[in-house]
Design a protein around this motif. Structure first.
Motif, PDB file in Angstrom:
ATOM      1  N   GLY A  63       0.784  -1.233   0.000  1.00  0.00           N
ATOM      2  CA  GLY A  63       0.000   0.000   0.000  1.00  0.00           C
ATOM      3  C   GLY A  63       0.812   1.277   0.000  1.00  0.00           C
ATOM      4  N   LEU A  64       2.099   1.196   0.328  1.00  0.00           N
ATOM      5  CA  LEU A  64       2.908   2.419   0.416  1.00  0.00           C
ATOM      6  C   LEU A  64       3.062   3.143  -0.929  1.00  0.00           C
ATOM      7  CD1 LEU A  64       5.746   1.432   2.927  1.00  0.00           C
ATOM      8  CD2 LEU A  64       3.730   2.845   3.330  1.00  0.00           C
ATOM      9  N   PRO A  65       3.297   2.442  -2.040  1.00  0.00           N
ATOM     10  CA  PRO A  65       3.422   3.176  -3.318  1.00  0.00           C
ATOM     11  C   PRO A  65       2.165   3.964  -3.675  1.00  0.00           C
ATOM     12  CG  PRO A  65       4.279   0.946  -3.535  1.00  0.00           C
ATOM     13  CD  PRO A  65       3.593   1.010  -2.211  1.00  0.00           C
ATOM     14  N   ALA A  66       1.000   3.331  -3.549  1.00  0.00           N
ATOM     15  CA  ALA A  66      -0.252   4.017  -3.894  1.00  0.00           C
ATOM     16  C   ALA A  66      -0.495   5.202  -2.973  1.00  0.00           C
ATOM     17  CB  ALA A  66      -1.415   3.039  -3.820  1.00  0.00           C
ATOM     18  N   ARG A  67      -0.212   5.021  -1.682  1.00  0.00           N
ATOM     19  CA  ARG A  67      -0.406   6.115  -0.732  1.00  0.00           C
ATOM     20  C   ARG A  67       0.522   7.287  -1.043  1.00  0.00           C
ATOM     21  NH1 ARG A  67       0.685   3.735   4.896  1.00  0.00           N
ATOM     22  NH2 ARG A  67       0.440   5.938   5.468  1.00  0.00           N
ATOM     23  N   MET A  68       1.780   6.974  -1.397  1.00  0.00           N
ATOM     24  CA  MET A  68       2.748   8.029  -1.688  1.00  0.00           C
ATOM     25  C   MET A  68       2.337   8.785  -2.953  1.00  0.00           C
ATOM     26  SD  MET A  68       5.417   9.774  -0.962  1.00  0.00           S
ATOM     27  CE  MET A  68       6.417   8.916   0.272  1.00  0.00           C
ATOM     28  N   LEU A  69       1.937   8.072  -3.986  1.00  0.00           N
ATOM     29  CA  LEU A  69       1.538   8.738  -5.229  1.00  0.00           C
ATOM     30  C   LEU A  69       0.299   9.600  -5.017  1.00  0.00           C
ATOM     31  CD1 LEU A  69       2.129   5.855  -7.815  1.00  0.00           C
ATOM     32  CD2 LEU A  69       3.514   7.922  -7.473  1.00  0.00           C
ATOM     33  N   ALA A  70      -0.621   9.118  -4.178  1.00  0.00           N
ATOM     34  CA  ALA A  70      -1.821   9.900  -3.888  1.00  0.00           C
ATOM     35  C   ALA A  70      -1.457  11.179  -3.140  1.00  0.00           C
ATOM     36  CB  ALA A  70      -2.810   9.066  -3.077  1.00  0.00           C
ATOM     37  N   ALA A  71      -0.551  11.076  -2.166  1.00  0.00           N
ATOM     38  CA  ALA A  71      -0.131  12.249  -1.402  1.00  0.00           C
ATOM     39  C   ALA A  71       0.629  13.231  -2.286  1.00  0.00           C
ATOM     40  CB  ALA A  71       0.735  11.826  -0.219  1.00  0.00           C
ATOM     41  N   LEU A  72       1.452  12.704  -3.188  1.00  0.00           N
ATOM     42  CA  LEU A  72       2.189  13.575  -4.107  1.00  0.00           C
ATOM     43  C   LEU A  72       1.245  14.274  -5.073  1.00  0.00           C
ATOM     44  CD1 LEU A  72       5.247  11.276  -4.957  1.00  0.00           C
ATOM     45  CD2 LEU A  72       5.264  13.321  -3.519  1.00  0.00           C
ATOM     46  N   GLY A  73       0.162  13.595  -5.432  1.00  0.00           N
ATOM     47  CA  GLY A  73      -0.789  14.181  -6.375  1.00  0.00           C
ATOM     48  C   GLY A  73      -1.425  15.457  -5.865  1.00  0.00           C
ATOM     49  N   VAL A  74      -1.598  15.549  -4.552  1.00  0.00           N
ATOM     50  CA  VAL A  74      -2.205  16.759  -3.965  1.00  0.00           C
ATOM     51  C   VAL A  74      -1.169  17.548  -3.160  1.00  0.00           C
ATOM     52  CG1 VAL A  74      -4.516  15.769  -3.898  1.00  0.00           C
ATOM     53  CG2 VAL A  74      -2.975  15.418  -1.954  1.00  0.00           C
ATOM     54  N   ASP A  75       0.102  17.130  -3.255  1.00  0.00           N
ATOM     55  CA  ASP A  75       1.203  17.792  -2.552  1.00  0.00           C
ATOM     56  C   ASP A  75       0.916  17.934  -1.062  1.00  0.00           C
ATOM     57  OD1 ASP A  75       3.743  18.863  -2.487  1.00  0.00           O
ATOM     58  OD2 ASP A  75       3.033  20.922  -2.728  1.00  0.00           O
ATOM     59  N   ASN A  76       0.498  16.810  -0.447  1.00  0.00           N
ATOM     60  CA  ASN A  76       0.170  16.798   0.981  1.00  0.00           C
ATOM     61  C   ASN A  76       1.439  16.467   1.770  1.00  0.00           C
ATOM     62  OD1 ASN A  76      -0.750  16.169   3.606  1.00  0.00           O
ATOM     63  ND2 ASN A  76      -2.768  15.603   2.813  1.00  0.00           N
ATOM     64  N   LYS A  77       2.129  17.494   2.259  1.00  0.00           N
ATOM     65  CA  LYS A  77       3.403  17.313   2.941  1.00  0.00           C
ATOM     66  C   LYS A  77       3.254  16.470   4.212  1.00  0.00           C
ATOM     67  CE  LYS A  77       5.487  20.117   0.037  1.00  0.00           C
ATOM     68  NZ  LYS A  77       6.359  19.575  -1.025  1.00  0.00           N
ATOM     69  N   SER A  78       2.161  16.661   4.908  1.00  0.00           N
ATOM     70  CA  SER A  78       1.944  15.927   6.144  1.00  0.00           C
ATOM     71  C   SER A  78       1.830  14.429   5.876  1.00  0.00           C
ATOM     72  CB  SER A  78       0.685  16.440   6.846  1.00  0.00           C
ATOM     73  OG  SER A  78       0.424  15.686   8.011  1.00  0.00           O
ATOM     74  N   ASP A  79       1.020  14.055   4.866  1.00  0.00           N
ATOM     75  CA  ASP A  79       0.860  12.635   4.534  1.00  0.00           C
ATOM     76  C   ASP A  79       2.158  12.048   4.008  1.00  0.00           C
ATOM     77  OD1 ASP A  79      -1.736  12.621   5.332  1.00  0.00           O
ATOM     78  OD2 ASP A  79      -2.629  12.495   3.333  1.00  0.00           O
ATOM     79  N   ILE A  80       2.899  12.822   3.243  1.00  0.00           N
ATOM     80  CA  ILE A  80       4.182  12.341   2.716  1.00  0.00           C
ATOM     81  C   ILE A  80       5.117  11.978   3.861  1.00  0.00           C
ATOM     82  CG2 ILE A  80       6.277  13.034   1.476  1.00  0.00           C
ATOM     83  CD1 ILE A  80       4.470  14.692  -0.377  1.00  0.00           C
ATOM     84  N   LYS A  81       5.135  12.826   4.892  1.00  0.00           N
ATOM     85  CA  LYS A  81       6.004  12.561   6.046  1.00  0.00           C
ATOM     86  C   LYS A  81       5.548  11.305   6.792  1.00  0.00           C
ATOM     87  CE  LYS A  81       7.840  16.020   7.968  1.00  0.00           C
ATOM     88  NZ  LYS A  81       8.185  17.248   8.712  1.00  0.00           N
ATOM     89  N   ILE A  82       4.233  11.134   6.945  1.00  0.00           N
ATOM     90  CA  ILE A  82       3.704   9.946   7.631  1.00  0.00           C
ATOM     91  C   ILE A  82       4.057   8.679   6.846  1.00  0.00           C
ATOM     92  CG2 ILE A  82       1.592   8.732   8.266  1.00  0.00           C
ATOM     93  CD1 ILE A  82       0.357  11.476   8.891  1.00  0.00           C
ATOM     94  N   ILE A  83       3.886   8.747   5.525  1.00  0.00           N
ATOM     95  CA  ILE A  83       4.199   7.593   4.674  1.00  0.00           C
ATOM     96  C   ILE A  83       5.695   7.280   4.749  1.00  0.00           C
ATOM     97  CG2 ILE A  83       4.226   6.735   2.290  1.00  0.00           C
ATOM     98  CD1 ILE A  83       1.743   8.630   1.859  1.00  0.00           C
ATOM     99  N   GLY A  84       6.523   8.333   4.809  1.00  0.00           N
ATOM    100  CA  GLY A  84       7.963   8.132   4.941  1.00  0.00           C
ATOM    101  C   GLY A  84       8.308   7.396   6.222  1.00  0.00           C
ATOM    102  N   ARG A  85       7.625   7.726   7.305  1.00  0.00           N
ATOM    103  CA  ARG A  85       7.882   7.030   8.575  1.00  0.00           C
ATOM    104  C   ARG A  85       7.369   5.588   8.520  1.00  0.00           C
ATOM    105  NH1 ARG A  85       6.221  12.301  12.328  1.00  0.00           N
ATOM    106  NH2 ARG A  85       8.195  13.440  11.936  1.00  0.00           N
ATOM    107  N   ASP A  86       6.282   5.381   7.784  1.00  0.00           N
ATOM    108  CA  ASP A  86       5.817   4.001   7.586  1.00  0.00           C
ATOM    109  C   ASP A  86       6.831   3.205   6.767  1.00  0.00           C
ATOM    110  OD1 ASP A  86       3.523   4.502   9.004  1.00  0.00           O
ATOM    111  OD2 ASP A  86       2.254   4.827   7.236  1.00  0.00           O
ATOM    112  N   ALA A  87       7.523   3.889   5.854  1.00  0.00           N
ATOM    113  CA  ALA A  87       8.557   3.229   5.059  1.00  0.00           C
ATOM    114  C   ALA A  87       9.721   2.789   5.948  1.00  0.00           C
ATOM    115  CB  ALA A  87       9.057   4.165   3.957  1.00  0.00           C
ATOM    116  N   VAL A  88      10.034   3.588   6.968  1.00  0.00           N
ATOM    117  CA  VAL A  88      11.073   3.190   7.930  1.00  0.00           C
ATOM    118  C   VAL A  88      10.667   1.890   8.622  1.00  0.00           C
ATOM    119  CG1 VAL A  88      12.301   3.820  10.037  1.00  0.00           C
ATOM    120  CG2 VAL A  88      11.830   5.567   8.318  1.00  0.00           C
ATOM    121  N   SER A  89       9.411   1.812   9.048  1.00  0.00           N
ATOM    122  CA  SER A  89       8.916   0.593   9.697  1.00  0.00           C
ATOM    123  C   SER A  89       8.974  -0.591   8.742  1.00  0.00           C
ATOM    124  CB  SER A  89       7.474   0.798  10.181  1.00  0.00           C
ATOM    125  OG  SER A  89       7.402   1.829  11.150  1.00  0.00           O
ATOM    126  N   ALA A  90       8.639  -0.344   7.467  1.00  0.00           N
ATOM    127  CA  ALA A  90       8.693  -1.412   6.467  1.00  0.00           C
ATOM    128  C   ALA A  90      10.126  -1.907   6.284  1.00  0.00           C
ATOM    129  CB  ALA A  90       8.121  -0.916   5.141  1.00  0.00           C
TER     130      ALA A  90
END
Length: 297
Positions: A63-90
């Motif tokens: 789910g991380l790729p789809a979430r990241m692309l969706a956040a990038l599509g609307v330039d949501n900096k907050s979601d991008i940071k959350i997804i990045g931290r989820d990537a650390v866990s992954a």
């Protein structure tokens, strides 16, 4: 008595005479089947653990790729940071999964089976962060990442992965397999975006993170293909075990027919021997009590 209980001839050499060699060959074949079965079961157990490890690593990034692309599509900096931290866990889950062992053997360390292949991913994330800081643009970052991940002297193979690049075991997968490397590469770039102060390249230009998301998605597909290859090996092992079971059944029946003793017949003969022995004891006791005085009486 032994034959009546076990149903097997007590003295095979005497019973089989010239056929004893045939019986011994059958017994040796049955023993070889046990050895072969143990080897196949050992291989199957190792591959099964490797399959589960790769599945866990793959699902950790689900789910991380789809979430990241969706956040990038609307330039949501907050979601991008959350997804990045989820990537650390992954990444942490992936490294932990690839450190799995079978007994004392690390399964993803190549020929260095006694060496744990990975520590925690902090050094990896730090290296990728430094590349993102020094890169002039998205293309330059990809060039640096290519060198880092795909060359023997790059940081991924030289410093992060502690196992061996060589693999003698044809069933094994090491930690720098291209599918694993691709997944790690994408996750590492996404993980840097989860920093409290991510590099400007990852905040001002979405190209690098889009490539990272696509890389993770591609890595997951290649992980599925890698697991499929292991699945083919598992299928062959299962077929091998089935063949051994069938062979064992046939050989066991042949060996049993060659060496078996009818238990009812053996018990009947045993009973007759016991009766004769008891009669002999009674006769002996009577004879020992005979004397001329007893006869005259």
């Amino acid at each position: 008595s032994s034959e009546a209980v076990t149903g097997k001839r007590a003295d095979l050499s005497k019973f089989l005479s010239g056929r004893i060699g045939e019986a011994m060959l059958s017994q040796k074949a049955l023993e070889d089947i046990q050895v072969d079965r143990g080897a196949l079961q050992l291989r199957d157990a190792r591959i099964d653990i490797a399959q589960r490890s790769l599945q866990s690593a793959q699902e950790g990034a689900e789910g991380l790729p789809a979430r990241m692309l969706a956040a990038l599509g609307v330039d949501n900096k907050s979601d991008i940071k959350i997804i990045g931290r989820d990537a650390v866990s992954a990444l942490e889950k992936l490294f932990s999964s690839l450190n799995n062992r079978h007994g004392q053997r690390f399964l993803f360390a190549g020929d260095a089976t006694s060496t744990q292949p990975f520590e925690d991913p902090s050094q990896l994330i730090s290296d990728v962060r430094q590349m993102a800081v020094t890169a002039t643009d998205a293309a330059d970052l990809q060039t640096q990442l290519d060198t880092y991940f795909n060359t023997p002297t790059g940081g991924w193979q030289a410093n992060i992965y502690q196992g061996s690049a060589s693999i003698t075991d044809p069933d094994a997968v090491n930690g720098i397999d291209p599918a694993i490397t691709e997944l790690v590469r994408g996750l590492a770039v996404m993980a840097v975006a989860g920093d409290d102060a991510p590099p400007a390249l990852l905040t001002q230009d979405n190209a690098s993170l889009r490539i990272a998301a696509d890389t993770v998605a591609s890595g997951q597909i290649n992980m599925i293909q890698l697991r499929s290859k292991l699945g083919v090996i598992q299928e062959r092992l299962t077929e091998g075990l089935d063949a051994l079971n069938s062979e064992e059944l046939i050989l066991t029946e042949a060996f049993t027919n060659m060496t078996m003793r009818d238990q009812y017949e053996a018990a009947t003969i045993l009973k007759e021997l016991e009766n004769n022995l008891e009669a002999s004891y009674m006769l002996t006791a009577r004879l020992s009590g005979l004397s001329l005085l007893n006869y005259l009486k």
